[in-house]
Design a protein around this motif. Structure first.
Motif, PDB file in Angstrom:
ATOM      1  N   HIS A 107       0.792  -1.223   0.000  1.00  0.00           N
ATOM      2  CA  HIS A 107       0.000   0.000   0.000  1.00  0.00           C
ATOM      3  C   HIS A 107       0.827   1.277   0.000  1.00  0.00           C
ATOM      4  CE1 HIS A 107      -3.424  -2.606   0.286  1.00  0.00           C
ATOM      5  NE2 HIS A 107      -4.151  -1.557  -0.021  1.00  0.00           N
ATOM      6  N   THR A 108       2.145   1.125  -0.050  1.00  0.00           N
ATOM      7  CA  THR A 108       2.997   2.283  -0.289  1.00  0.00           C
ATOM      8  C   THR A 108       3.603   2.209  -1.683  1.00  0.00           C
ATOM      9  OG1 THR A 108       4.907   1.186   0.730  1.00  0.00           O
ATOM     10  CG2 THR A 108       3.561   2.595   2.152  1.00  0.00           C
ATOM     11  N   THR A 109       3.128   1.242  -2.486  1.00  0.00           N
ATOM     12  CA  THR A 109       3.593   1.072  -3.850  1.00  0.00           C
ATOM     13  C   THR A 109       2.683   1.861  -4.784  1.00  0.00           C
ATOM     14  OG1 THR A 109       4.415  -1.147  -3.338  1.00  0.00           O
ATOM     15  CG2 THR A 109       4.053  -0.633  -5.667  1.00  0.00           C
ATOM     16  N   GLU A 110       3.300   2.659  -5.637  1.00  0.00           N
ATOM     17  CA  GLU A 110       2.532   3.487  -6.568  1.00  0.00           C
ATOM     18  C   GLU A 110       1.575   2.626  -7.388  1.00  0.00           C
ATOM     19  OE1 GLU A 110       3.232   6.599 -10.232  1.00  0.00           O
ATOM     20  OE2 GLU A 110       4.885   6.200  -8.863  1.00  0.00           O
ATOM     21  N   GLY A 111       0.322   3.046  -7.429  1.00  0.00           N
ATOM     22  CA  GLY A 111      -0.696   2.332  -8.182  1.00  0.00           C
ATOM     23  C   GLY A 111      -1.437   1.283  -7.374  1.00  0.00           C
ATOM     24  N   LEU A 112      -0.953   0.968  -6.178  1.00  0.00           N
ATOM     25  CA  LEU A 112      -1.596  -0.047  -5.345  1.00  0.00           C
ATOM     26  C   LEU A 112      -2.145   0.512  -4.030  1.00  0.00           C
ATOM     27  CD1 LEU A 112       0.952  -2.989  -5.747  1.00  0.00           C
ATOM     28  CD2 LEU A 112      -1.234  -2.691  -6.914  1.00  0.00           C
ATOM     29  N   GLU A 113      -2.061   1.813  -3.853  1.00  0.00           N
ATOM     30  CA  GLU A 113      -2.440   2.428  -2.578  1.00  0.00           C
ATOM     31  C   GLU A 113      -3.878   2.108  -2.168  1.00  0.00           C
ATOM     32  OE1 GLU A 113       0.389   5.074  -4.888  1.00  0.00           O
ATOM     33  OE2 GLU A 113      -1.571   4.224  -5.317  1.00  0.00           O
ATOM     34  N   ASP A 114      -4.774   2.003  -3.116  1.00  0.00           N
ATOM     35  CA  ASP A 114      -6.192   1.785  -2.811  1.00  0.00           C
ATOM     36  C   ASP A 114      -6.663   0.366  -3.135  1.00  0.00           C
ATOM     37  OD1 ASP A 114      -6.548   4.433  -1.934  1.00  0.00           O
ATOM     38  OD2 ASP A 114      -6.681   5.111  -4.018  1.00  0.00           O
ATOM     39  N   THR A 115      -5.729  -0.536  -3.380  1.00  0.00           N
ATOM     40  CA  THR A 115      -6.090  -1.917  -3.704  1.00  0.00           C
ATOM     41  C   THR A 115      -6.649  -2.601  -2.462  1.00  0.00           C
ATOM     42  OG1 THR A 115      -4.331  -1.981  -5.353  1.00  0.00           O
ATOM     43  CG2 THR A 115      -5.258  -4.095  -4.655  1.00  0.00           C
ATOM     44  N   PRO A 116      -7.868  -3.154  -2.564  1.00  0.00           N
ATOM     45  CA  PRO A 116      -8.465  -3.791  -1.382  1.00  0.00           C
ATOM     46  C   PRO A 116      -7.716  -5.058  -0.968  1.00  0.00           C
ATOM     47  CG  PRO A 116      -9.894  -4.049  -3.299  1.00  0.00           C
ATOM     48  CD  PRO A 116      -8.748  -3.186  -3.722  1.00  0.00           C
ATOM     49  N   VAL A 117      -7.876  -5.394   0.307  1.00  0.00           N
ATOM     50  CA  VAL A 117      -7.206  -6.555   0.879  1.00  0.00           C
ATOM     51  C   VAL A 117      -8.193  -7.315   1.758  1.00  0.00           C
ATOM     52  CG1 VAL A 117      -6.366  -5.306   2.903  1.00  0.00           C
ATOM     53  CG2 VAL A 117      -5.128  -7.312   2.115  1.00  0.00           C
ATOM     54  N   LEU A 118      -7.973  -8.610   1.847  1.00  0.00           N
ATOM     55  CA  LEU A 118      -8.657  -9.445   2.819  1.00  0.00           C
ATOM     56  C   LEU A 118      -7.596 -10.344   3.429  1.00  0.00           C
ATOM     57  CD1 LEU A 118     -11.266 -10.517   4.183  1.00  0.00           C
ATOM     58  CD2 LEU A 118     -11.454 -12.139   2.286  1.00  0.00           C
ATOM     59  N   PHE A 119      -7.471 -10.293   4.760  1.00  0.00           N
ATOM     60  CA  PHE A 119      -6.536 -11.160   5.456  1.00  0.00           C
ATOM     61  C   PHE A 119      -7.220 -12.469   5.808  1.00  0.00           C
ATOM     62  CE2 PHE A 119      -4.360  -7.179   6.179  1.00  0.00           C
ATOM     63  CZ  PHE A 119      -3.032  -7.546   6.106  1.00  0.00           C
ATOM     64  N   MET A 120      -6.424 -13.533   5.862  1.00  0.00           N
ATOM     65  CA  MET A 120      -6.933 -14.833   6.297  1.00  0.00           C
ATOM     66  C   MET A 120      -5.860 -15.489   7.151  1.00  0.00           C
ATOM     67  SD  MET A 120      -6.701 -16.933   2.743  1.00  0.00           S
ATOM     68  CE  MET A 120      -5.183 -16.911   1.796  1.00  0.00           C
ATOM     69  N   ILE A 123     -10.778 -12.923   7.498  1.00  0.00           N
ATOM     70  CA  ILE A 123     -11.590 -14.125   7.640  1.00  0.00           C
ATOM     71  C   ILE A 123     -10.724 -15.151   8.360  1.00  0.00           C
ATOM     72  CG2 ILE A 123     -10.962 -15.017   5.353  1.00  0.00           C
ATOM     73  CD1 ILE A 123     -13.894 -16.079   5.159  1.00  0.00           C
ATOM     74  N   GLU A 124     -11.316 -15.829   9.326  1.00  0.00           N
ATOM     75  CA  GLU A 124     -10.555 -16.796  10.113  1.00  0.00           C
ATOM     76  C   GLU A 124     -10.541 -18.158   9.435  1.00  0.00           C
ATOM     77  OE1 GLU A 124     -10.807 -16.805  14.471  1.00  0.00           O
ATOM     78  OE2 GLU A 124     -12.308 -15.223  14.222  1.00  0.00           O
ATOM     79  N   LYS A 125      -9.366 -18.802   9.472  1.00  0.00           N
ATOM     80  CA  LYS A 125      -9.242 -20.185   9.021  1.00  0.00           C
ATOM     81  C   LYS A 125      -9.574 -21.083  10.197  1.00  0.00           C
ATOM     82  CE  LYS A 125      -5.306 -19.563   5.885  1.00  0.00           C
ATOM     83  NZ  LYS A 125      -3.890 -19.911   5.768  1.00  0.00           N
TER      84      LYS A 125
END
Length: 132
Positions: free
Chosen positions: A83-96, A113-115
């Protein structure tokens, strides 16, 4: 009258790519296969954070699905780099993950989301995030 080429239902939905970063190859490949079979999204796998960083040099995914516990660099560290990479600042994420700091993710307002999770729940959550 010229024949119109046949269309598939997927053509009406803009395809987005999802970079899955999962160090358990069996789980990662299962998730990739599920996305390919069950959704209009293109998914690809990186087994660790460093491979993920190599992938984004060539292609900018529409979403990140990150395992929280990764070897060498955890998912949160990877998220911060992405998210500090140019062009990816607003790219959504989901952690698992089965083991992560809910407090930290809640503080940062990051979805997770929990495993173990139900595959349908994962697919719905990703779809919700990508269609916001």
């Amino acid at each position: 009258m010229p024949n119109k080429p046949a269309t598939t239902p997927d053509e009406s939905v803009a395809k987005k790519s999802i970079l899955i970063v999962e160090d358990d190859t069996d789980i990662g490949e299962f998730i990739v296969h599920a996305f390919q079979q069950e959704t209009p999204y293109h998914a690809f796998l990186a087994e660790d954070a460093f491979k993920a960083l190599d992938v984004i040099k060539k292609s900018k995914p529409g979403m990140f699905l990150l395992d929280y516990q990764l070897p060498g660099m955890d998912g949160l560290e990877l998220y911060n780099l992405l998210h500090t990479t140019e062009g990816l600042e607003d790219t959504p994420v989901l952690f698992m993950s089965a083991n992560f700091s809910e407090k930290e993710l809640d503080r940062l307002r990051l979805p997770y989301i929990e495993k173990p999770f139900e595959l349908d729940d994962l697919l719905k959550e990703v779809d919700n995030i990508l269609n916001r």
